[in-house]
Design an enzyme around this catalytic site. Sequence first.
Site, PDB file in Angstrom:
ATOM      1  N   ARG A 280       8.834  22.678 -63.489  1.00 24.37           N
ATOM      2  CA  ARG A 280       8.405  21.816 -62.364  1.00 24.37           C
ATOM      3  C   ARG A 280       7.289  22.487 -61.586  1.00 24.37           C
ATOM      4  NH1 ARG A 280      13.422  21.618 -59.054  1.00 24.37           N
ATOM      5  NH2 ARG A 280      12.115  20.522 -57.555  1.00 24.37           N
TER       6      ARG A 280
ATOM      7  N   SER B  80      18.556  21.152 -57.964  1.00 24.78           N
ATOM      8  CA  SER B  80      18.212  22.558 -58.170  1.00 24.78           C
ATOM      9  C   SER B  80      18.977  23.435 -57.163  1.00 24.78           C
ATOM     10  CB  SER B  80      16.689  22.705 -57.996  1.00 24.78           C
ATOM     11  OG  SER B  80      16.313  24.026 -57.839  1.00 24.78           O
TER      12      SER B  80
ATOM     13  N   HIS C 213      22.826  27.415 -47.011  1.00 22.94           N
ATOM     14  CA  HIS C 213      21.525  27.413 -47.689  1.00 22.94           C
ATOM     15  C   HIS C 213      20.491  26.875 -46.710  1.00 22.94           C
ATOM     16  CE1 HIS C 213      18.470  27.039 -50.767  1.00 22.94           C
ATOM     17  NE2 HIS C 213      18.158  25.894 -50.181  1.00 22.94           N
TER      18      HIS C 213
HETATM   19  N1  URA Z   1      14.372  25.470 -53.731  1.00 29.01           N
HETATM   20  C1  URA Z   1      15.050  25.391 -54.909  1.00 29.01           C
HETATM   21  O1  URA Z   1      15.929  26.192 -55.188  1.00 29.01           O
HETATM   22  N2  URA Z   1      14.738  24.392 -55.745  1.00 29.01           N
HETATM   23  C2  URA Z   1      13.805  23.467 -55.494  1.00 29.01           C
HETATM   24  O2  URA Z   1      13.594  22.586 -56.295  1.00 29.01           O
HETATM   25  C3  URA Z   1      13.088  23.561 -54.275  1.00 29.01           C
HETATM   26  C4  URA Z   1      13.408  24.575 -53.405  1.00 29.01           C
END
Ligand code: URA
Length: 434
Positions: A168, A183, A82
Amino acid sequence: MDFAALLASKRSGAALSEGEVLDFMGAYVEGILEDADAEALLRAIFEHGMEEAELACWTDAMLRSGSVLARGEGGPARVDKHSTGGVGDKVSIPLAPAVAACGARVPMISGRGLGHTGGTLDKLESIPGFRTELTEERLSAILDDTGMVFAAQTPQLVPADRKLYSLRDATGLVASIPLIASSIMSKKLAEGLDGLVLDVKFGSGAFLPDPEQGAELARTMISLGRRLGVRTTALLTSMDQPLGAACGHAVEIVESLDCLAGGGPDDLAALVRLCGGEMLLHAGLVASAAEGGERIATALEDGSARDVLRRVIEAQGGDPRCVDDSSLLPAAPDVEHIEAPVDGTLHFTDTSAVGRAVLELGGGRRERTDEVDMAVGVRWRRKGGERVQRGDRIVEVHHRGGAGLERACALLGDALEIGDPCEQPALVLERIGD
Ligand code: URA
């Protein structure tokens, strides 16, 4: 659930218990609690943070709000990478086929671009016919057949994140390390992984420019990975200049294909080897990340990574001939060259401005529903730290009939400076994890 008491306790700075987390997540996902309630709790988390065990419960509850990608007993290890996102970051595109060619499974579930950074899915969709919106069944079948898949998040995976993230986003509560970490990690863990590599970007093109903050986010996600049973390491990497030379959609696919053929820009190839080496180590296929990096380099050079990509493109409805013939990809009708106005050394002073320039050309989204022009973009002919002479061509701007060109050129001018030689930041600042 006594939500008022739960909220009062978090507002006083206490940690939520496992029961409170589960009650809240269940009630919010089912619509029993309103957005206003969730916003109040998120605001308290934003202010007070979360303890390690509390955050692990929160992330696990998000993960369990939907399904986890099924996997049979045994079989090849599943690993993924990621990235926190950056300008010109196309690493996943050569990386996933190379890692799959080395014997691991890579369920690469990615996002779309928003703002100054492009999304892997959008870039891939510049390949004619390529589809990334797959059902869970199709996604798993492609993963089993080819060793990898490039897919969008399905509605069944982590519905809690979909609700929490849009709340958010709408309420200015994105920039909180525990909320970002939960997240990202809930979505990655829903892939049913054995190992994960995090490419945490810092610098002027990154979402968190300060390396200290990047390192804190990395450590938080590594601790979450460990607590939830997934081997996790992180590389803290520089986004003080665009990665590779191309920024845009089809232009980045062309560069990814060069990398898959064993060439391409050095920084891109180096990051693919480093991330791939870590992934093969997590998969138990090599004894060290360095040995893994060698295996990745071989898969890029011997054509096996390209074979995987051809099969994936075909399985996802795209035209696999693009792997060998990039003239089949969309190309912008017009190209403008920007020349160096003076002699000196090139430095990037604001990499995010490069991403904003691509946005001005039509190659990005301001709103989630915006259409993206796959053909436009920029290609650097020089990297930061290189000496240039007045009149040298330093960047090509691929545009459509001048749309957004003036603003894009002004932004590209803001992104760089030509001056005295000075040290360029290393590509990798730190590796975090065991
Ligand atoms: N990328 C995400 O998947 N979630 C976040 O909160 C910020 C960046």
